[in-house]
Design an enzyme around this catalytic site. Structure first.
Site, PDB file in Angstrom:
ATOM      1  N   LYS A  90       0.840  -1.203   0.000  1.00  0.00           N
ATOM      2  CA  LYS A  90       0.000   0.000   0.000  1.00  0.00           C
ATOM      3  C   LYS A  90       0.872   1.251   0.000  1.00  0.00           C
ATOM      4  CE  LYS A  90      -0.188  -0.513   4.989  1.00  0.00           C
ATOM      5  NZ  LYS A  90      -0.923  -1.104   6.119  1.00  0.00           N
ATOM      6  N   TYR A 103      15.680  30.660   5.729  1.00  0.00           N
ATOM      7  CA  TYR A 103      14.505  31.376   6.218  1.00  0.00           C
ATOM      8  C   TYR A 103      14.636  31.674   7.707  1.00  0.00           C
ATOM      9  CZ  TYR A 103      11.886  30.548   1.911  1.00  0.00           C
ATOM     10  OH  TYR A 103      11.451  30.545   0.614  1.00  0.00           O
TER      11      TYR A 103
HETATM   12  C1  LIG Z   1      -0.013  -1.973   6.741  1.00  0.00           C
HETATM   13  C2  LIG Z   1      -0.540  -3.274   7.170  1.00  0.00           C
HETATM   14  C3  LIG Z   1       0.324  -4.367   7.311  1.00  0.00           C
HETATM   15  C4  LIG Z   1       1.832  -4.247   7.261  1.00  0.00           C
HETATM   16  O1  LIG Z   1       2.280  -3.776   8.512  1.00  0.00           O
HETATM   17  P1  LIG Z   1       3.832  -3.489   8.836  1.00  0.00           P
HETATM   18  O2  LIG Z   1       3.802  -3.031  10.240  1.00  0.00           O
HETATM   19  O3  LIG Z   1       4.253  -2.417   7.895  1.00  0.00           O
HETATM   20  O4  LIG Z   1       4.572  -4.745   8.626  1.00  0.00           O
HETATM   21  C5  LIG Z   1      -0.247  -5.602   7.584  1.00  0.00           C
HETATM   22  N1  LIG Z   1      -1.589  -5.744   7.729  1.00  0.00           N
HETATM   23  C6  LIG Z   1      -2.442  -4.705   7.624  1.00  0.00           C
HETATM   24  C7  LIG Z   1      -3.894  -4.925   7.807  1.00  0.00           C
HETATM   25  C8  LIG Z   1      -1.958  -3.437   7.359  1.00  0.00           C
HETATM   26  O5  LIG Z   1      -2.789  -2.395   7.286  1.00  0.00           O
END
Ligand SMILES: *Cc1c(COP(=O)(O)O)cnc(C)c1O
Length: 348
Positions: A40, A250
């Site tokens: 994702k 800045y």
């Molecule tokens: C993002 C996510 C993962 C991966 O988690 P990590 O901590 O990055 O390994 C796994 N399961 C779900 C449902 C997630 O939303």
């Protein structure tokens, strides 16, 4: 359209071999379960077009995204049946899109289950809540006839505190086991990256690492097993000679107390290098530390060159060793990856 890629003064080098090694290490650590991959947020900011083919080559066969908008980028590399969408379905359009692409929704509520069945149903995944109270069916809903009628491949839950030695882990495991006993499914999945390190009880059939694939080290148990994947490099735009009393950037937050050579480099907060890096951050060149001076701007950062022999056009690097970068920047390892912007030339 231009045939050539534009020249890049900002590079994000993705170490493909390290990514493959990390998936294989996590798959091994998952014991009899196999590891999937959370891709994702554009592969945690690194670019799905780079990470998905590498993870597939490594052996991953289950890919998780959050939004339906993320599906096409993944489908360019893997078959729809291997792609799961964590947010599930919110309306008939999303149901139709899932069925048309052969991608699989993770259904999170009775409403989502009903939408899916009304749209024709078919293979689906189901998320149960075991104490995070974010997404998923609650324990009281697991006897609903909609579940008995569904074609459930994966039954999932998500750990809220896997990176901590917390009693919440054991409570969530016990609740997940109750759900597994109650809801018929072909496969089960509970552990994220840190959950893998909690041991075999947490592995079930499929694990879902994200962060650790990309070089994140969420807990001590994984230290030494995970390699850095993301490398940030940027070009020097200008070298200046500062005199005592000159200020930089800045709001003039830094003042030279001696003659100082500075370099202005081509990355800033629009690229995800947020202002919080400024306080104690540094770039590096040939082993020489180049401390950040003054405020981080949108497109530029100024560093103290010290004795480094750097010229305009030369590249230096921002150390993106995630555990260390998290300490320096005050950001989490997750944030450090997902804030990386769109101006990087990503290569692998
Ligand atoms: C993002 C996510 C993962 C991966 O988690 P990590 O901590 O990055 O390994 C796994 N399961 C779900 C449902 C997630 O939303």
């Amino acid at each position: 359209m231009l045939a050539e890629l534009p020249p890049a003064s900002l590079r994000l080098r993705i170490d493909r071999a390290a990514l493959i090694d990390n998936w294989r290490a996590l798959d091994r650590l998952s014991g009899s379960a196999s590891a999937g991959a959370a891709v994702k947020a554009d592969g945690y900011g690194l670019g799905v077009e780079h990470v998905v083919p590498a993870l597939q080559e490594a052996g991953a066969r289950a890919f998780f995204v959050a939004h339906w908008s993320e599906v096409p980028g993944v489908l360019a590399h893997v078959p729809g049946e291997q792609v799961a969408v964590l947010h599930g379905v919110a309306n008939a359009q999303e149901v139709a899109f899932a069925r048309a692409t052969g991608t699989v929704p993770v259904l999170n509520s009775l409403h989502q289950l009903a939408l899916w069945q009304a749209g024709g149903g078919g293979r689906c995944h189901v998320m149960v809540d075991t104490g995070m109270n974010r997404l998923g069916l609650s324990a009281g809903e697991l006897g609903d006839p909609l579940l008995a009628g569904a074609d459930i491949d994966l039954l999932l839950s998500h750990l809220a505190s896997a990176e901590d030695d917390s009693p919440q882990n054991g409570r969530q495991l016990a609740r997940f086991r109750e759900a597994v006993a109650q809801v018929p499914s072909r496969r089960r999945s509970l552990a994220n990256s840190a959950g893998i390190a909690l041991g075999p009880d947490y592995h079930f059939d499929l694990t879902r690492p994200g962060l650790a694939l990309y070089g994140g080290v969420p807990c001590d148990e994984l230290a030494g097993q995970i390699r850095q994947v993301a490398h940030v490099e940027t070009a020097v735009l200008q070298v200046r000679q500062l005199q005592p009393g000159d200020t930089v950037g800045y709001n003039a937050t830094w003042t030279a107390d001696r003659p100082t050579r500075s370099a202005t480099v081509a990355l800033g907060y629009a690229d995800g290098i947020l202002r919080s890096w400024g306080a104690s951050g540094a770039l590096h060149h040939d082993g020489t530390r180049l401390p950040i001076i003054g405020r981080v701007s949108m497109d530029m950062i100024v560093v103290d060159l010290g004795d480094a022999q750097l010229k305009e056009g030369d590249f230096c690097r921002l150390s993106y060793d995630l555990p260390q970068a998290a300490q320096t920047s005050g950001l989490t390892q997750y944030e450090l990856l997902t804030v990386l912007g769109h101006r990087f030339a990503r290569t692998s």
